[in-house]
Scaffold this motif. Structure first.
Motif, PDB file in Angstrom:
ATOM      1  N   SER A  27     -79.652 132.026 -35.147  1.00  0.00           N
ATOM      2  CA  SER A  27     -80.557 132.907 -34.441  1.00  0.00           C
ATOM      3  C   SER A  27     -81.835 132.118 -33.602  1.00  0.00           C
ATOM      4  O   SER A  27     -82.046 132.420 -32.570  1.00  0.00           O
ATOM      5  N   ASN A  28     -82.204 131.170 -34.609  1.00  0.00           N
ATOM      6  CA  ASN A  28     -83.394 130.358 -33.843  1.00  0.00           C
ATOM      7  C   ASN A  28     -82.652 129.492 -32.693  1.00  0.00           C
ATOM      8  O   ASN A  28     -83.379 129.516 -31.650  1.00  0.00           O
ATOM      9  N   GLN A  29     -81.725 128.865 -32.728  1.00  0.00           N
ATOM     10  CA  GLN A  29     -81.002 127.979 -31.897  1.00  0.00           C
ATOM     11  C   GLN A  29     -80.617 128.974 -30.672  1.00  0.00           C
ATOM     12  O   GLN A  29     -81.195 128.442 -29.446  1.00  0.00           O
ATOM     13  N   GLY A  36     -77.815 117.666 -28.127  1.00  0.00           N
ATOM     14  CA  GLY A  36     -79.257 117.281 -28.646  1.00  0.00           C
ATOM     15  C   GLY A  36     -79.792 118.530 -29.449  1.00  0.00           C
ATOM     16  O   GLY A  36     -80.935 118.686 -29.785  1.00  0.00           O
ATOM     17  N   LEU A  37     -79.147 119.394 -29.879  1.00  0.00           N
ATOM     18  CA  LEU A  37     -79.470 120.358 -30.986  1.00  0.00           C
ATOM     19  C   LEU A  37     -79.714 119.778 -32.381  1.00  0.00           C
ATOM     20  O   LEU A  37     -79.001 119.029 -32.785  1.00  0.00           O
ATOM     21  N   ASP A  91     -72.256 121.551 -39.521  1.00  0.00           N
ATOM     22  CA  ASP A  91     -71.937 121.310 -38.088  1.00  0.00           C
ATOM     23  C   ASP A  91     -72.370 122.327 -37.215  1.00  0.00           C
ATOM     24  O   ASP A  91     -71.940 123.586 -37.234  1.00  0.00           O
ATOM     25  N   LEU A  92     -73.218 121.898 -36.282  1.00  0.00           N
ATOM     26  CA  LEU A  92     -73.777 122.890 -35.261  1.00  0.00           C
ATOM     27  C   LEU A  92     -73.227 122.656 -33.892  1.00  0.00           C
ATOM     28  O   LEU A  92     -73.374 121.596 -33.516  1.00  0.00           O
ATOM     29  N   LYS A  93     -72.746 123.594 -33.407  1.00  0.00           N
ATOM     30  CA  LYS A  93     -72.336 123.683 -32.065  1.00  0.00           C
ATOM     31  C   LYS A  93     -72.884 124.768 -31.022  1.00  0.00           C
ATOM     32  O   LYS A  93     -72.929 125.762 -31.584  1.00  0.00           O
ATOM     33  N   ALA A  94     -73.039 124.476 -29.836  1.00  0.00           N
ATOM     34  CA  ALA A  94     -73.370 125.380 -28.830  1.00  0.00           C
ATOM     35  C   ALA A  94     -72.881 125.063 -27.605  1.00  0.00           C
ATOM     36  O   ALA A  94     -72.466 123.778 -27.269  1.00  0.00           O
TER      37      ALA A  94
END
Length: 141
Positions: free
Chosen positions: A57-59, A78-79, A92-95
């Motif tokens: 949610s914050n991202q 760059g996240l 593992d964060l992906k956008a």
């Protein structure tokens, strides 16, 4: 003679009753410990999912706050995970940004963020995903 017979058949019954009681007590304790362990695991999983939901949610909020022109189509680099989300095992964060998405219209961009982590078995848990659309601001607005 009948009194002595009664005594001989009663011998050892107290020991047998005590052994049976101890066995039933151990069985009950085992069931209680397993139930507590199961509840603790469920709570840990729920806490991890809540941390992941807050992070995603914050991202999304940070990405949606950028100017429309700054967001380029494709994966977002760059996240960084927050300190709390770094506690998720192998997080593992992906956008991704998709321009002119069919659901949002011509002057829109779809922002999708996903966070996954490894569970106790080492498998990937079900990811937490959040998607939003942003639209180009009209002149004068």
């Amino acid at each position: 003679m009948t009194a002595s017979r009664r005594r001989s058949t009663r011998r050892g019954s107290l020991l047998l009753e005590t052994a049976m009681s101890a066995f039933m007590l151990m069985l009950a304790m085992t069931i209680v410990v397993q139930a507590i362990s199961s509840v603790a695991n469920a709570r840990r999983n729920w806490d991890r999912r809540m941390i992941a939901a807050n992070e995603v949610s914050n991202q999304v909020e940070r990405l949606a706050a950028r100017r429309f022109e700054e967001l380029k189509s494709g994966p977002v680099d760059g996240l960084k995970l927050s300190t709390e989300a770094q506690g998720l095992p192998s997080a593992d964060l992906k956008a991704e940004v998709v321009a002119a998405d069919a659901a949002g219209g011509v002057d829109s961009k779809r922002i999708s963020v996903q966070l996954r982590w490894r569970n106790a078995a080492g498998d990937w848990s079900t990811p937490v995903r959040l998607t939003t659309w942003i639209h180009r601001r009209k002149e004068g607005a």
